[in-house]
Every structure is written in structure tokens, then in C-alpha cells.
Design a protein around this motif. Structure first.
Motif, short mmCIF file in Angstrom:
data_model
loop_
_atom_site.label_atom_id
_atom_site.label_comp_id
_atom_site.label_asym_id
_atom_site.label_seq_id
_atom_site.Cartn_x
_atom_site.Cartn_y
_atom_site.Cartn_z
N CYS A 49 70.34 43.90 65.18
CA CYS A 49 69.91 44.74 64.06
C CYS A 49 70.04 44.00 62.73
CB CYS A 49 70.71 46.04 64.03
SG CYS A 49 70.31 47.15 65.39
N THR A 54 63.74 43.36 66.92
CA THR A 54 63.40 44.64 67.55
C THR A 54 63.35 44.55 69.07
OG1 THR A 54 62.06 45.13 65.60
CG2 THR A 54 61.79 46.58 67.51
N GLN A 55 62.75 43.51 69.60
CA GLN A 55 62.62 43.38 71.05
C GLN A 55 64.00 43.28 71.71
OE1 GLN A 55 59.98 40.24 72.23
NE2 GLN A 55 59.97 40.81 74.39
N ARG A 58 65.68 46.68 71.74
CA ARG A 58 65.18 47.51 72.84
C ARG A 58 65.82 47.12 74.17
NH1 ARG A 58 60.97 50.84 73.24
NH2 ARG A 58 60.03 50.10 71.29
N SER A 86 64.72 46.55 58.39
CA SER A 86 63.89 46.48 59.59
C SER A 86 63.51 47.89 60.03
CB SER A 86 64.62 45.75 60.72
OG SER A 86 63.83 45.74 61.89
N ASP A 88 61.24 48.91 62.07
CA ASP A 88 61.03 49.05 63.51
C ASP A 88 62.36 49.22 64.25
OD1 ASP A 88 58.29 48.86 63.30
OD2 ASP A 88 58.23 46.70 63.64
N CYS A 89 63.37 48.45 63.85
CA CYS A 89 64.69 48.60 64.46
C CYS A 89 65.28 49.98 64.16
CB CYS A 89 65.64 47.50 63.97
SG CYS A 89 65.32 45.87 64.67
N LYS A 91 63.67 52.78 63.54
CA LYS A 91 62.97 53.80 64.34
C LYS A 91 63.43 53.77 65.79
CE LYS A 91 58.73 53.91 61.54
NZ LYS A 91 57.28 53.55 61.51
N LEU A 92 63.63 52.58 66.32
CA LEU A 92 64.05 52.43 67.72
C LEU A 92 65.45 53.00 67.92
CD1 LEU A 92 63.23 51.37 70.45
CD2 LEU A 92 64.01 49.09 69.77
N GLU A 95 65.29 56.70 67.99
CA GLU A 95 64.77 57.19 69.27
C GLU A 95 65.87 57.28 70.32
OE1 GLU A 95 61.52 54.85 70.70
OE2 GLU A 95 60.39 55.03 68.82
N CYS A 120 62.79 52.38 54.33
CA CYS A 120 63.93 52.84 55.13
C CYS A 120 64.62 54.03 54.46
CB CYS A 120 64.93 51.71 55.36
SG CYS A 120 64.33 50.40 56.46
#
Length: 267
Positions: A49, A54-55, A58, A86, A88-89, A91-92, A95, A120
Motif C-alpha cells: 500500500c 495494487t496487484q 489484491r 493510490s 485503486d489500492c 478502493k480495493l 472492498e 482520496c
């Protein structure tokens, strides 16, 4: 971080930090622990993070990484993702159930976002982040945005935050005055910031500016009683946002010219 931190990092930490997703996947499939901690209680998820990988985030979450793990400072991976900007991070993590308002004694995720990342900030607000969460240094998120002079973050916050919320009687306007940021001062006042508010040293925001400086003149101007037109400008900006402010600024131009001319010496 010191040498001890680096020597205690696992291969999982290294892969997560550098975005080596294939290597990380192989380590996980080989039975590597995803919640192993390095010095300072930093987990591989924190590392991923911090660097906006991001990958890898996940992969770690799918493998059972603790989404709200704390490091030695009490920060969670969501704090680190917000600090890195970040989206995308962030949001992940959300989730996977990351806490928007973890019980912290340091910066909250929203505080971290306010350091520089308005997108953010907006996402945290949309997710129910507490506007008046307090850290041990600045105070509330709006204080952070003003102390770090991030106009866009302050602008997003002001749609939901109490502009006059204070820590030790110190408001966001005091912070803006200390940074000598005239644009922030104007933004805060237009959202209802009180120019007469006094902090625990009995000082008003103007007391933290230099005599004759742009920030001083801006506060001096606002310390005079507002005209009906200025009051309308404040109200419209708060109700309708940026477009209304642009229109009202045009309407206010004659008043500004008159005020400027009133300071000029007679011929």
C-alpha cells in the motif's frame, strides 16, 4: 527506516514493495506467511500500500492478509494507501472491509489523504470518514489540509466539514494564516471561517501574518463588516459550489474596484 528494518524484511515484503506480483504469487503458493511482520510491525500489505502496488495488494488480500493490520505507529494499510494517493489500492482495501474510521491515536486514513490527495479525500468522505477525527499533532483533517497548504483537499473537505472546528481553540483559518496562504484564507472565509476566532494564545488569524502582506490584507479586508453582496457571495458559494462563486465574483468586481480606489491617496 534503519538497518534493522531492512535486514528483517522477508521475501514477501520485498516482492510486495517492488510490485513483483509473479514472485509474490509463487511465494504465496509455496506457503509463505502473508501476515509476517518486519521491525516496526510492518506487514507485506503495508508495504504494498505504501508503494501503491495494487496487484500485490489484491494477491495478499486474497491470500488472507489482515486488512486492518497495525504497524508500530498504529497505522493501517488504508492509512498508507491514502498517504500514497493510490486510489485503486484504497478502493480495493474498502472492498475487503477495511475500516474507514479505525480507532487510532495517530492520523486516520482521511488525515493521511489530506496531505495531498483530494480524490482520496473525496472517497473517504463518501465512505463516511469522520470530519472531526483528531490526531495528536494538527487536529482535524481540515487542519491538516490547511497546514500542508493543499487547497484542493481543503475545498473538498469544506463541502462537509465544520470550517470553525477547533483544536485548543485553533481553527483551520489560524493554520492558513500561519502558512501565509492568501488563497486558502479567502476560501475558508467564504465558507464561513471566523476571522475573529482566538486560539489558546488569544490570537486571531491575522496575528500570524506579516503586516502589509497579502494574507494580512486579505484578513484585514474580511475583518471589516461584510456588505450584503459579500454575504450573498458566501451563501451562494456554500449552496451552489464553484460555478456560483465564479458568477458572484464577477458581480463583486465593482465593489473590489471601489475598495481598491478607497485606499489610494487623493490627487
Amino acid at each position: 527506516h534503519g538497518l534493522g528494518f531492512w535486514t528483517d524484511r522477508s521475501a514477501v515484503h520485498e516482492a510486495a514493495a517492488h510490485g513483483k506480483a509473479l514472485q509474490l504469487q509463487q511465494l504465496i503458493e509455496g506457503g509463505a506467511a502473508v501476515n509476517i511482520v518486519a521491525v516496526d510491525s510492518i506487514t507485506p500489505l503495508h508495504e504494498a500500500c505504501i508503494h501503491g502496488q495494487t496487484q500485490c495488494v489484491r494477491l495478499l488480500l486474497n491470500a488472507g492478509a489482515q486488512v486492518d493490520a497495525r504497524n508500530i505507529d498504529g497505522s493501517t494499510p488504508l492509512c498508507d494507501a491514502c498517504a500514497a494517493g493510490s486510489l485503486d489500492c484504497v478502493k480495493l482495501l474498502l472492498e475487503y472491509g477495511a475500516s474507514v474510521n479505525p480507532p487510532l491515536f495517530t492520523f486516520s486514513p482521511l488525515h493521511e489523504a489530506c496531505m495531498a490527495h483530494s480524490d482520496c479525500v473525496q472517497l473517504m468522505i463518501d465512505q463516511g470518514a469522520l470530519m472531526e477525527a483528531r490526531d495528536g499533532h494538527y487536529g482535524m483533517p481540515l487542519h491538516v489540509a490547511c497546514a500542508r497548504q493543499h487547497y484542493d483537499c481543503a475545498k473538498v473537505l469544506l463541502k462537509a466539514a465544520n470550517v470553525n472546528a477547533a483544536k485548543l481553540h485553533e481553527t483551520a483559518l489560524h493554520y492558513a494564516a500561519k502558512t501565509k496562504n492568501a488563497d486558502l484564507i479567502e476560501l475558508l472565509v467564504e465558507f464561513g471561517g471566523k476571522v475573529y476566532a482566538r486560539d489558546n494564545l488569544n490570537k486571531k488569524p491575522i496575528h500570524y501574518t506579516s503586516l502589509g502582506s497579502p494574507s494580512y490584507l486579505r484578513l484585514e479586508f474580511y475583518e471589516t463588516p461584510l456588505t450584503l453582496q459579500q454575504i450573498c457571495r458566501v451563501a451562494l458559494r456554500g449552496a451552489l459550489g464553484k460555478r456560483a462563486c465564479e458568477v458572484v465574483s464577477m458581480l463583486d468586481l465593482p465593489n473590489r474596484i471601489i475598495n481598491f480606489l478607497s485606499y489610494m491617496p487623493p490627487p
